[in-house]
Design a protein around this motif. Sequence first.
Motif, PDB file in Angstrom:
ATOM      1  N   UNK A  91       0.434  -1.021   0.163  1.00  6.48           N
ATOM      2  CA  UNK A  91       0.167   0.334  -0.168  1.00  6.48           C
ATOM      3  C   UNK A  91       0.904   1.267   0.055  1.00  6.48           C
ATOM      4  N   UNK A  92       0.780   2.186  -0.161  1.00  7.26           N
ATOM      5  CA  UNK A  92       0.989   4.090   0.119  1.00  7.26           C
ATOM      6  C   UNK A  92      -0.110   4.465   1.723  1.00  7.26           C
ATOM      7  N   UNK A  93       0.737   5.331   1.994  1.00  5.59           N
ATOM      8  CA  UNK A  93       0.781   5.907   3.258  1.00  5.59           C
ATOM      9  C   UNK A  93       1.964   6.908   3.540  1.00  5.59           C
ATOM     10  N   UNK A  94       0.801   8.617   3.711  1.00  4.47           N
ATOM     11  CA  UNK A  94       1.608   9.450   3.939  1.00  4.47           C
ATOM     12  C   UNK A  94       2.837   9.799   3.594  1.00  4.47           C
ATOM     13  N   UNK A  95       2.991   9.796   1.565  1.00  8.06           N
ATOM     14  CA  UNK A  95       3.512   9.605   0.932  1.00  8.06           C
ATOM     15  C   UNK A  95       4.379   8.873   0.331  1.00  8.06           C
ATOM     16  N   UNK A  96       4.400   7.980   1.062  1.00  8.74           N
ATOM     17  CA  UNK A  96       5.558   6.589   0.468  1.00  8.74           C
ATOM     18  C   UNK A  96       5.055   5.141   0.616  1.00  8.74           C
ATOM     19  N   UNK A  97       5.829   4.487   0.131  1.00  8.26           N
ATOM     20  CA  UNK A  97       5.017   2.816   0.175  1.00  8.26           C
ATOM     21  C   UNK A  97       5.740   2.114   1.348  1.00  8.26           C
ATOM     22  N   UNK A  98       4.645   1.223   1.618  1.00  8.49           N
ATOM     23  CA  UNK A  98       4.363   0.380   2.509  1.00  8.49           C
ATOM     24  C   UNK A  98       4.406  -1.092   1.912  1.00  8.49           C
ATOM     25  N   UNK A  99       5.879  -2.354   2.180  1.00  8.43           N
ATOM     26  CA  UNK A  99       4.399  -3.776   1.326  1.00  8.43           C
ATOM     27  C   UNK A  99       4.099  -4.033   2.171  1.00  8.43           C
ATOM     28  N   UNK A 100       3.606  -3.696   3.597  1.00  8.98           N
ATOM     29  CA  UNK A 100       2.559  -4.890   3.972  1.00  8.98           C
ATOM     30  C   UNK A 100       1.326  -3.339   4.804  1.00  8.98           C
ATOM     31  N   UNK A 101      -0.013  -3.999   5.173  1.00  7.18           N
ATOM     32  CA  UNK A 101      -0.619  -2.701   5.405  1.00  7.18           C
ATOM     33  C   UNK A 101      -0.638  -2.324   6.835  1.00  7.18           C
ATOM     34  N   UNK A 102       0.342  -2.277   8.102  1.00  6.44           N
ATOM     35  CA  UNK A 102       0.304  -2.205   8.778  1.00  6.44           C
ATOM     36  C   UNK A 102       2.213  -1.676   9.213  1.00  6.44           C
ATOM     37  N   UNK A 103       2.166  -1.134  10.191  1.00  3.51           N
ATOM     38  CA  UNK A 103       4.082  -0.265  10.577  1.00  3.51           C
ATOM     39  C   UNK A 103       4.109  -0.602  11.847  1.00  3.51           C
ATOM     40  N   UNK A 104       5.327  -0.167  12.639  1.00  4.63           N
ATOM     41  CA  UNK A 104       5.771  -0.397  13.603  1.00  4.63           C
ATOM     42  C   UNK A 104       5.156   1.038  14.544  1.00  4.63           C
ATOM     43  N   UNK A 105       4.503   0.733  15.718  1.00  2.00           N
ATOM     44  CA  UNK A 105       3.721   2.731  16.291  1.00  2.00           C
ATOM     45  C   UNK A 105       5.096   2.106  17.686  1.00  2.00           C
ATOM     46  N   UNK A 287      -8.475  17.536   9.728  1.00  2.00           N
ATOM     47  CA  UNK A 287      -8.662  17.991   7.973  1.00  2.00           C
ATOM     48  C   UNK A 287      -8.874  18.935   7.413  1.00  2.00           C
ATOM     49  N   UNK A 288      -9.826  20.090   7.826  1.00  2.00           N
ATOM     50  CA  UNK A 288      -9.776  21.233   7.637  1.00  2.00           C
ATOM     51  C   UNK A 288      -8.780  21.937   7.887  1.00  2.00           C
ATOM     52  N   UNK A 289      -7.734  21.720   7.949  1.00  2.00           N
ATOM     53  CA  UNK A 289      -6.211  22.414   9.095  1.00  2.00           C
ATOM     54  C   UNK A 289      -5.011  22.105   7.575  1.00  2.00           C
ATOM     55  N   UNK A 290      -5.958  20.838   6.901  1.00  3.86           N
ATOM     56  CA  UNK A 290      -4.819  20.245   6.200  1.00  3.86           C
ATOM     57  C   UNK A 290      -3.768  19.516   6.080  1.00  3.86           C
ATOM     58  N   UNK A 291      -3.707  18.685   7.701  1.00  4.18           N
ATOM     59  CA  UNK A 291      -2.904  17.565   7.988  1.00  4.18           C
ATOM     60  C   UNK A 291      -2.915  16.271   6.801  1.00  4.18           C
ATOM     61  N   UNK A 292      -1.270  16.231   6.745  1.00  2.61           N
ATOM     62  CA  UNK A 292      -1.759  14.990   5.871  1.00  2.61           C
ATOM     63  C   UNK A 292      -1.970  13.929   6.453  1.00  2.61           C
ATOM     64  N   UNK A 293      -2.350  13.191   7.605  1.00  5.78           N
ATOM     65  CA  UNK A 293      -3.617  12.699   8.152  1.00  5.78           C
ATOM     66  C   UNK A 293      -4.045  12.221   9.942  1.00  5.78           C
ATOM     67  N   UNK A 294      -4.630  11.793  10.221  1.00  7.23           N
ATOM     68  CA  UNK A 294      -4.571  11.263  11.514  1.00  7.23           C
ATOM     69  C   UNK A 294      -4.672   9.433  11.642  1.00  7.23           C
ATOM     70  N   UNK A 343      -8.848  -2.526   7.318  1.00  5.53           N
ATOM     71  CA  UNK A 343      -8.579  -1.793   6.114  1.00  5.53           C
ATOM     72  C   UNK A 343     -10.000  -1.689   5.375  1.00  5.53           C
ATOM     73  N   UNK A 344     -11.103  -2.954   5.774  1.00  6.40           N
ATOM     74  CA  UNK A 344     -11.818  -2.854   4.731  1.00  6.40           C
ATOM     75  C   UNK A 344     -12.682  -2.120   5.554  1.00  6.40           C
ATOM     76  N   UNK A 345     -13.140  -1.588   6.421  1.00  8.47           N
ATOM     77  CA  UNK A 345     -14.031   0.075   6.674  1.00  8.47           C
ATOM     78  C   UNK A 345     -13.606   0.849   6.383  1.00  8.47           C
ATOM     79  N   UNK A 346     -12.058   1.208   5.893  1.00 11.51           N
ATOM     80  CA  UNK A 346     -11.917   2.391   5.635  1.00 11.51           C
ATOM     81  C   UNK A 346     -10.169   3.069   5.642  1.00 11.51           C
ATOM     82  N   UNK A 347      -9.654   2.491   7.154  1.00 13.00           N
ATOM     83  CA  UNK A 347      -8.457   2.736   7.691  1.00 13.00           C
ATOM     84  C   UNK A 347      -7.855   2.337   5.738  1.00 13.00           C
ATOM     85  N   UNK A 348      -6.720   3.103   6.008  1.00  9.54           N
ATOM     86  CA  UNK A 348      -5.955   3.546   4.812  1.00  9.54           C
ATOM     87  C   UNK A 348      -4.077   2.715   5.335  1.00  9.54           C
TER      88      UNK A 348
END
Length: 411
Positions: A91-105, A287-294, A343-348
């Motif tokens: 997938x792509x997230x916050x302007x770049x690629x990820x091989x999986x739809x999860x990352x380390x918090x 979102x109205x303030x234009x952040x790149x993600x939440x 992901x199915x419910x809309x999370x990127x």
Amino acid sequence: MKRQIPNAREILELVSFKKPELDGTKRRLDAALTIEDLRRIAKKRTPRAAFDYTDGSAEGEISLARARQAFADVEFHPSILHDVSKVDTSTTIFGGPSALPFGIAPTGFTRLMQTEGEEAGAGAAGAAGIPFTLSTLGTTTIEHVKAANPTGRNWFQLYVMRKREISYGLVERAAAAGYDTLMFTVDTPVAGARLRDKRNGFSIPPQLTARTVADTATHPAWWFDFLTTRKLEFASLTQTGGTVGELLDYAMDPTIDYADLAEIRAMWPGKLVVKGVQNVPDSRKLADLGVDGIVLSNHGGRQLDRAPIPFHLLPEVVKEVGADTEIALDTGIMNGADIVAALALGARFTLIGRAYLYGLMAGGRQGVDRAIQILTDQVVRTMKLLEVANVEELEPRHVTQLERLAPRARD
């Protein structure tokens, strides 16, 4: 039925002897088939105070239990007769690629869980092609994490502290080191009541008590690693003595507001993501303030107990702002099926915290690799059984959130 004397050659054709694994760590990790398996191993290998810091949450730990239950209360709706011989998890997230739809918090005090700490997490993330997030309260510096993951995606989680110059300096260092995303965290004006930590007397550095000394006898390998590796170093704090709650209260500032968000936005050259969002109106304003993600998050249940469940909140937020900003989610993820449902419910994208730390405590870098592999296998298998070939094909029709905690009607 006619009987015969067993033929040894025929028996050998039906069975084979498993080659013994001499590497104890690999043998232990290979036997772990789920994140819960890694958790059980971690609990055996880690002193109680360190394990409880990772495993626990705030007060009655209701938020965490509800978040995990929310994922359990999912019904999947598979399609049929689709070619899923191969599935694409990228997938792509916050302007770049990820091989999986999860990352380390981001996780704090990570080297107290196991001495390889954030460097193990960053290295494993880089090898898997997923992002790694360093916490302001991490025990490895910005620069060392970059060295551990030199070509992968590194993100930095920021607390705006009472001493603003400390936070500003961290922003500048992260930018200079090539981190591409900044997570401005907004759900921690003060420290939550981590009751397990208080009962254990958990502090930095660890305080030796009669129970700690007794615990040492049952976890000699952990203490040997702790005492024979480099001193803990924090990404930010110069004050390192006291309980975890005291350290958090020293670092956090209950006065932060939207002006601080604007100040950081002006300083940061990369993607700016706000972490800790817990309602629809705040999502709309950001979102109205234009952040790149939440990031929908209640901090893994570690701040306000009985806080909203991010997975339950997800469909409402997606409906309100999903077309305007990217939405990620954390809290409660223990299975790749949880990730697929989000992901199915809309999370990127999703983030894992405890799941990665259980692997770290179970086996250092190898344990983190194993945690990522377990989740990857579960994601792939769930997608194939739903008969979707890539993450973009996942839709709300694939998931029903079964109701357990429906709000009571008001008069």
